[in-house]
Design a protein around this motif. Structure first.
Motif, short mmCIF file in Angstrom:
data_model
loop_
_atom_site.label_atom_id
_atom_site.label_comp_id
_atom_site.label_asym_id
_atom_site.label_seq_id
_atom_site.Cartn_x
_atom_site.Cartn_y
_atom_site.Cartn_z
N GLU A 173 9.34 -11.33 5.15
CA GLU A 173 8.85 -11.74 3.69
C GLU A 173 8.73 -10.52 2.77
O GLU A 173 8.81 -9.51 3.17
CB GLU A 173 7.59 -12.69 3.90
N CYS A 174 8.61 -10.99 1.44
CA CYS A 174 8.07 -10.07 0.48
C CYS A 174 7.17 -10.74 -0.37
O CYS A 174 7.14 -11.89 -0.71
CB CYS A 174 9.45 -9.58 0.02
N GLY A 175 6.77 -9.83 -1.42
CA GLY A 175 5.79 -10.50 -2.33
C GLY A 175 4.82 -9.32 -2.94
O GLY A 175 5.09 -8.13 -2.90
N GLU A 176 3.88 -9.60 -4.11
CA GLU A 176 3.44 -8.91 -4.39
C GLU A 176 2.03 -8.57 -3.81
O GLU A 176 1.29 -9.71 -3.34
CB GLU A 176 2.76 -9.59 -5.92
N TYR A 177 1.69 -7.28 -3.66
CA TYR A 177 0.42 -6.98 -2.75
C TYR A 177 -0.84 -6.87 -3.59
O TYR A 177 -0.81 -5.95 -4.47
CB TYR A 177 0.95 -5.55 -2.19
N THR A 178 -1.85 -7.58 -3.24
CA THR A 178 -2.98 -7.48 -4.10
C THR A 178 -4.16 -7.05 -3.45
O THR A 178 -5.15 -6.95 -3.96
CB THR A 178 -3.21 -9.06 -4.85
N ASP A 179 -4.26 -7.24 -2.00
CA ASP A 179 -5.34 -6.85 -1.28
C ASP A 179 -5.56 -5.56 -1.12
O ASP A 179 -5.37 -4.70 0.00
CB ASP A 179 -5.35 -7.60 0.02
N TYR A 180 -5.78 -4.66 -2.10
CA TYR A 180 -5.98 -3.17 -2.12
C TYR A 180 -7.48 -2.84 -2.64
O TYR A 180 -7.97 -3.83 -3.39
CB TYR A 180 -4.92 -2.54 -2.97
N GLU A 181 -7.80 -1.90 -2.24
CA GLU A 181 -9.20 -1.28 -2.69
C GLU A 181 -8.77 -0.80 -4.20
O GLU A 181 -7.73 -0.44 -4.82
CB GLU A 181 -9.68 -0.01 -1.87
N SER A 182 -10.04 -0.50 -4.93
CA SER A 182 -9.97 0.02 -6.49
C SER A 182 -9.21 1.12 -6.56
O SER A 182 -8.44 1.35 -7.57
CB SER A 182 -11.33 -0.04 -6.85
N TYR A 183 -9.29 1.99 -5.51
CA TYR A 183 -8.88 3.33 -5.76
C TYR A 183 -7.45 3.24 -5.38
O TYR A 183 -6.65 4.38 -5.56
CB TYR A 183 -9.70 4.50 -4.62
N GLN A 184 -6.80 2.49 -4.88
CA GLN A 184 -5.47 2.29 -4.36
C GLN A 184 -4.69 1.45 -5.46
O GLN A 184 -3.53 1.08 -5.25
CB GLN A 184 -5.21 1.36 -3.06
N ALA A 185 -5.44 0.83 -6.67
CA ALA A 185 -4.78 -0.08 -7.87
C ALA A 185 -3.56 0.87 -8.24
O ALA A 185 -3.61 1.97 -8.48
CB ALA A 185 -6.04 -0.13 -8.75
N PRO A 186 -2.73 0.15 -8.83
CA PRO A 186 -1.38 0.62 -9.38
C PRO A 186 -1.87 0.98 -10.82
O PRO A 186 -2.98 0.62 -11.30
CB PRO A 186 -0.45 -0.43 -9.48
N ALA A 187 -1.05 1.93 -11.32
CA ALA A 187 -0.94 2.16 -12.68
C ALA A 187 -1.18 0.99 -13.85
O ALA A 187 -0.49 0.00 -13.32
CB ALA A 187 -0.24 3.39 -13.06
N ASP A 188 -1.59 1.32 -14.95
CA ASP A 188 -1.43 0.21 -15.94
C ASP A 188 0.09 0.10 -16.29
O ASP A 188 1.03 0.85 -16.47
CB ASP A 188 -1.93 0.69 -17.48
N GLY A 189 0.46 -1.42 -16.19
CA GLY A 189 1.64 -1.73 -16.58
C GLY A 189 2.54 -1.85 -15.29
O GLY A 189 3.59 -2.05 -15.21
N TYR A 190 1.83 -1.58 -14.09
CA TYR A 190 2.71 -1.66 -12.90
C TYR A 190 2.03 -2.56 -11.95
O TYR A 190 0.74 -3.06 -12.10
CB TYR A 190 2.74 -0.04 -12.22
N LYS A 191 2.59 -3.05 -10.76
CA LYS A 191 2.27 -3.79 -9.91
C LYS A 191 2.59 -3.16 -8.47
O LYS A 191 3.56 -2.30 -8.26
CB LYS A 191 2.55 -5.13 -9.76
N LEU A 192 2.13 -3.65 -7.24
CA LEU A 192 2.54 -3.24 -5.77
C LEU A 192 3.11 -4.51 -5.48
O LEU A 192 2.87 -5.58 -5.37
CB LEU A 192 1.29 -2.99 -4.95
N VAL A 193 4.27 -3.91 -4.80
CA VAL A 193 5.28 -5.21 -3.95
C VAL A 193 5.38 -4.58 -2.54
O VAL A 193 5.24 -3.53 -2.36
CB VAL A 193 6.50 -5.31 -4.76
N TYR A 194 5.57 -5.62 -1.61
CA TYR A 194 5.57 -5.25 -0.25
C TYR A 194 6.85 -6.13 0.24
O TYR A 194 7.17 -7.18 -0.13
CB TYR A 194 4.22 -5.68 0.43
N ALA A 195 7.15 -5.50 1.71
CA ALA A 195 8.31 -6.10 2.25
C ALA A 195 7.69 -6.11 3.63
O ALA A 195 7.45 -4.94 4.12
CB ALA A 195 9.61 -5.55 2.15
N LYS A 196 7.73 -7.11 4.60
CA LYS A 196 7.57 -7.12 5.96
C LYS A 196 8.70 -7.04 6.77
O LYS A 196 9.48 -8.01 6.46
CB LYS A 196 6.44 -8.11 6.41
N PHE A 197 8.88 -6.36 7.89
CA PHE A 197 9.85 -6.45 8.71
C PHE A 197 9.55 -6.65 10.21
O PHE A 197 8.51 -6.15 10.93
CB PHE A 197 10.73 -5.14 8.84
#
Length: 476
Positions: free
Chosen positions: A371-395
């Motif tokens: 699967e893949c998708g947007e990753y939102t379960d992160y701590e505040s210090y792991q947050a992406p930069a402004d204008g960016y998001k985190l995406v993930y893929a599982k294998f």
């Protein structure tokens, strides 16, 4: 078997006699032997009547060892068990180990040193094995280093061959990026500048901001230059110095993978080599398959009185050539930015595309794209930069081959609209490393930071460090 005590001029002890064979005796105890104190065992093994009658003992006063009773004399430690043949310990260094160590110091003979070292370590001769262990370590380091050189050499050879092919038909170009205006040129170079970029941006054969150097389908654009001032106090330049930076875009439209690293560049202020500066977000390390592009920044600390136009950056296209490409600074320190955009490029036709739920298989190793998708379960210090998001893929990885296999997070890259993205590490799961023996399986996840408005996101997997194959796992 009869047992009786005895006392004679040698001492006292016990004597056993085999009643079935009166000629065999088994005697042990202590003896004086003319004031030579010690312990002894004499006689034949009562359980082996055919054995010779040997005497064992130790003289504590002299260098004399052993006492012949009715047979052969054998020297042995007082604790010696006569039923076992023990090889004396030799505390000297192994000659084979020393030879292995000497051979391991030279790359051409390191393999022989490795074999000798392993053989010597396996020998049980009581000698010291320290040189053999050192030889094994050095030989392994030689082999790992050789593998890295082979991989790098392979890439450089491919690059040189492509340069020769390309130069034979197109020639090397350092034209202004405004010259690449036709559809065919956009396909070849992948860089389309805005018309505001002046055409006369070549200064004495040196490339200013907005210029593109292209060879063998691999293009490097000087995208931005200026003085960097937004540093923390601990990262401030030395007194009397300042920081300048340069941003480069790289596009690979060649026939093989291309590489660009900060180590390919050197900065010079007034002709004197400048020190690289790492106090800002400087990262330029690109491994670009066909059809991909990326960007990176390098920075240098230079004298404050150095004019921008007196600062130059030399780029070395490959280590086997003395050719240098020179990018020259400009402006008054304010950022000078080329208005360029990267064309939408597609991956090479030889790249296999795998969608979520499908499985890629090679040589018995199966990688299921779970699967893949947007990753939102992160701590505040792991947050992406402004204008960016985190995406993930599982294998899920299954090794159905006959040998071990390794699949790890660093085998994957991510491209958003063909630009290489930065990998993020959210806990152990996103930095997986599966070293699977035959018949084993495992799972893992990768995460990357991508722009919010990215329209085409792909995870690219390279099976093996010397492989030119690239597998695309398409993000939904």
């Amino acid at each position: 078997m009869d047992e009786n005590n005895f006392t004679d001029n040698q001492g006292s002890g016990l004597r056993y006699q085999d009643t079935s064979n009166p000629d065999q005796q088994y005697t042990y105890g202590s003896y004086d032997a003319n004031a030579q104190n010690g312990s002894f065992y004499a006689g034949a093994d009562p359980y082996n009547p055919n054995a010779n009658a040997n005497a064992y003992g130790q003289n504590t006063n002299t260098n004399f060892y052993g006492q012949n009773i009715n047979g052969n004399s054998t020297a042995q430690n007082v604790n010696y068990n006569p039923q076992y043949n023990v090889t004396p310990t030799d505390s000297s260094n192994s000659g084979m180990g020393i030879a292995a160590f000497i051979l391991s110091l030279f790359g051409c003979t390191a393999f022989i040193g490795l074999i000798l070292g392993i053989v010597d370590v396996c020998k049980r001769d009581g000698k010291k094995k320290i040189f053999s262990v050192i030889a094994i370590v050095i030989s392994v380091l030689w082999m790992l280093g050789s593998l890295v050189v082979i991989v790098f050499f392979k890439a450089e050879v491919e690059r040189i061959i492509n340069e020769e092919k390309y130069a034979a038909t197109h020639g090397a170009t350092t034209e202004s990026t405004t010259a690449h205006s036709s559809d065919e040129d956009e396909k070849n170079y992948g860089v389309v500048p805005d018309s505001s970029v002046p055409e006369d941006t070549v200064v004495d054969g040196k490339l200013e901001v907005g210029k593109t150097y292209t060879l063998s389908g691999f293009s490097i654009t000087f995208a931005e230059f200026g003085e960097y001032k937004d540093y923390e106090d601990y990262a401030a330049p030395a007194e009397g110095n300042k920081i300048v930076y340069a941003v480069f875009y790289a596009v690979n439209n060649g026939d093989s993978d291309a590489y660009l690293s900060y180590t390919d560049f050197d900065g010079y202020a007034n002709g004197t080599q400048a020190n690289a500066y790492y106090g800002m977000n400087t990262e330029l390390s690109l491994s670009l398959p066909k059809g991909r592009w990326g960007s990176g920044t390098i920075a240098y600390e230079i004298p404050a009185d150095c004019k921008m136009e007196d600062f130059e950056i030399e780029y070395t296209p490959n280590i086997f050539s003395d050719k240098k490409v020179v990018f020259v600074g400009q402006g008054d320190g304010s950022p000078v930015v080329a208005d360029v955009k990267m064309e939408e490029l597609t991956s090479g036709d030889d790249s296999q595309v795998v969608n979520a739920g499908e499985t890629y298989e090679k040589d018995g190793v199966k990688i299921k794209y779970v699967e893949c998708g947007e990753y939102t379960d992160y701590e505040s210090y792991q947050a992406p930069a402004d204008g960016y998001k985190l995406v993930y893929a599982k294998f899920e990885v299954a090794n159905d081959s006959d040998s071990d296999t390794l699949v790890a997070y660093y085998d994957f890259k991510c491209y958003a609209d063909n630009e290489q993205m930065e990998q993020k590490y959210i806990g152990d799961e996103s930095s997986f490393s599966l070293d699977l023996s035959a018949g084993r399986n495992g799972n893992g996840m990768i995460t990357f930071e991508v722009p919010n408005d990215a329209s085409n996101i792909q995870f690219e997997y390279t099976p093996g460090i010397i492989s030119s194959e690239h597998v695309i796992f398409q993000y939904k």
